[in-house]
Design a protein around this motif. Sequence first.
Motif: not given
Length: 321
Positions: A236, A238-243, A283-284, A288, A290
């Motif tokens: 992913l 850096n501009s796309l948050s996994a949250e 993620y929680s 990371g 993905s």
Amino acid sequence: MLTRRALAALPLAAAASPALAQGSFASFLEGVRTEARRGGVSPQTLSRALANLRPNDRVLELDRRQAEFTQTWSQYRDARLSTTRIENGRRAFAENRALLQAIHSRFRVDPRAVVGIWGMETSYGGFTGNFNVIEALATLAWEGRRAAFFRAELLAALRILDAGNISVERMRGSHAGAMGHPQFMPTSFERLAVDFDGDGRKDIWDSRADALGSIANYLSRSGWRDGEPWGFEVSLPNSLSAEGLDHRTMRSMVDWARAGVRQWDGSLLPGYEGEWAVVVPGYSRGEGQSFIVGRNFMAIRRYNPSNFYATAVGMLADRVG
């Protein structure tokens, strides 16, 4: 007489003791017998299945053990993708190649996914459970946390016996009543088990053809798309948050590519059609790793509604075939 609610509040040894429990349990079984007879189950089957049943202390203990899930994604993944499980899966795939090809021809489900679920559920049939299914379900339907759910499963199990698919003695499974190589609950068996070997019985305990065919039927009925991957690892930007990313956030592959998602090696995403999601199982807990996942991942989640489970099955499937 103590009620089930009052019994549940007692210490386990007291709640399950014959002096306190047996009268209530006997009355419960009479109600089950009456309901099953109304549903068409024969008196002979009921006599065999319900004779000399008692509440099972161990079933109650396991049902009440609701430990918080504390494994991280990496711990869960590594435990289920051990070298032994992968090697045994490759051996199982090779030994059953002709059968798996026949199953694929009928159900159009990737044989590797069938073997992946088989490996996750029972280590390729190595351990399918040693509880008497009728006893376990009766115990939980009488005293358990989800009495209505388990009563329906108990009645389904009695119908399965009455249909001649398996004997009372051979109907073994988990403490919660999950049965055979695929670990089907009885109502799932009724909906989805198949007689793939054509012997007139749906035998997910001792017929490998029926067991693996039933897994494929489950996935097929859950929306499996032949020729499409379950998913694959991605990186992913850096501009796309996994949250907020999970299996419910569906977009086209083109949209994810525009957002900067790439395959793990940095190459562009393939041009698969349909909608896809990005999941980050750990993620929680700050992990990371993905994946981009599609309809086949969702089909695996119908088997067990956990992103940990579905991702691990997919990764195992990739390694066994």
